[in-house]
Write a protein that holds these residues in place. Structure first.
Motif, PDB file in Angstrom:
ATOM      1  N   TYR A  40       0.856  -1.191   0.000  1.00 10.13           N
ATOM      2  CA  TYR A  40       0.000   0.000   0.000  1.00 10.13           C
ATOM      3  C   TYR A  40       0.891   1.240   0.000  1.00 10.13           C
ATOM      4  N   GLY A  41       0.409   2.264  -0.655  1.00 14.24           N
ATOM      5  CA  GLY A  41       1.075   3.565  -0.623  1.00 14.24           C
ATOM      6  C   GLY A  41       0.133   4.604  -0.041  1.00 14.24           C
ATOM      7  N   PHE A  42       0.441   5.106   1.146  1.00 16.16           N
ATOM      8  CA  PHE A  42      -0.442   6.054   1.838  1.00 16.16           C
ATOM      9  C   PHE A  42       0.043   7.494   1.755  1.00 16.16           C
ATOM     10  N   ALA A  43       1.243   7.706   1.211  1.00 12.60           N
ATOM     11  CA  ALA A  43       1.809   9.061   1.147  1.00 12.60           C
ATOM     12  C   ALA A  43       1.743   9.701   2.534  1.00 12.60           C
ATOM     13  N   ALA A  44       1.153  10.904   2.650  1.00 13.76           N
ATOM     14  CA  ALA A  44       1.067  11.592   3.945  1.00 13.76           C
ATOM     15  C   ALA A  44      -0.341  11.540   4.519  1.00 13.76           C
ATOM     16  N   SER A  45      -1.169  10.602   4.048  1.00 14.86           N
ATOM     17  CA  SER A  45      -2.562  10.559   4.496  1.00 14.86           C
ATOM     18  C   SER A  45      -2.696  10.193   5.973  1.00 14.86           C
ATOM     19  N   ARG A  46      -1.671   9.598   6.561  1.00 13.57           N
ATOM     20  CA  ARG A  46      -1.713   9.237   7.979  1.00 13.57           C
ATOM     21  C   ARG A  46      -0.727  10.056   8.812  1.00 13.57           C
ATOM     22  N   TYR A  47      -0.337  11.168   8.265  1.00 12.81           N
ATOM     23  CA  TYR A  47       0.607  12.026   8.984  1.00 12.81           C
ATOM     24  C   TYR A  47      -0.011  12.575  10.269  1.00 12.81           C
ATOM     25  N   ASP A  48      -1.298  12.864  10.241  1.00 10.45           N
ATOM     26  CA  ASP A  48      -1.964  13.429  11.422  1.00 10.45           C
ATOM     27  C   ASP A  48      -2.068  12.429  12.566  1.00 10.45           C
ATOM     28  N   GLN A  49      -1.854  11.146  12.294  1.00  3.29           N
ATOM     29  CA  GLN A  49      -1.927  10.144  13.346  1.00  3.29           C
ATOM     30  C   GLN A  49      -0.640  10.063  14.165  1.00  3.29           C
TER      31      GLN A  49
END
Length: 240
Positions: A199-208
């Protein structure tokens, strides 16, 4: 002298046959009366009928659905999944003394075990090209994971800053996916034979990520590749 007259006409049955016929008729009537007075057990009657039917006409042999060809697809063998608590201790011992894997972190998320590898140590900046030291480290980790039956997924992450320069990747999504694929390929080369989801999430989970005073440290944590180990077994089919 006159000769005596012959009686050549038909003669009747002897007298004893009449008595025999009467006796047989009386016996037949007696047995009919006994049968009429008796109670026939239906279940026993059905058993007798079924038994006679099997003897006279045996049931046909059912065709087997087992493969008969010489070349058949082999049955898939699945290794049993390992307990995540035990596996966490095993991985911790395996990566503790490694220069690259020593900076990795182990964490439990719900029912999964996550190995977070810092991307700055694994890859050349802005690319999915892995360093030789990182390949050797993943070879050690893959040797451990190759002995378990748990399903594995690899997730690539980046920080929210856009990709700089004119590199091979137009966005962080492509870069994160390429890095996840690179790690999965190294695990496959080291001996892990089951299917690996990437999977490639980029920065979509940066806020976690936890909030830190130093934003640069948070960016470093964001540029990581997570190896997610699930509690159930994999598919038993090679691939990535």
């Amino acid at each position: 002298m006159d000769e005596p007259k012959r009686d050549d006409g038909p003669k009747g049955p002897p007298p004893w046959m009449l008595s025999l016929a009467d006796l047989i008729s009386l016996l037949l009537t007696f047995f009919v009366m006994l049968f009429a007075m008796s109670k026939v057990k239906i279940d026993r009657w059905d058993e007798v009928v079924d038994s006679l039917s099997q003897s006279i006409k045996p049931s046909p042999v059912e065709e087997s659905d087992e493969p008969v060809a010489q070349l058949n697809i082999p049955r898939v063998y699945r290794k049993p999944a390992m307990n995540l608590d035990y596996l966490s201790a095993v991985i911790d011992d395996a990566i503790d003394d490694n220069d690259v894997l020593g900076d990795a972190t182990l964490s439990r998320e719900a029912d999964k075990l996550v190995i977070s590898l810092p991307g700055d140590i694994l890859f050349i900046s802005g690319s999915s090209e892995m360093t030789d030291q990182a390949r050797k480290a993943l070879f050690v980790l893959g040797g451990v994971l190759g002995n378990i039956g748990n399903r594995i997924g690899v997730q690539g992450h980046t920080d929210p800053r856009p990709v700089s320069g004119r590199g091979l990747y137009a966005s962080n999504w492509e870069l994160s996916l390429a890095r996840a694929a690179a790690v999965a390929n190294e695990l496959k080369r080291s001996g892990y034979t089951d299917y690996i989801n990437i999977y490639g999430f980029a920065a979509s989970r940066y806020d976690q990520l936890p909030v830190m005073a130093d934003e640069q440290t948070r960016f470093t944590m964001a540029r990581r590749v997570d190896i997610v180990i699930e509690p159930h077994s994999g598919s038993g089919i090679g691939g990535s």
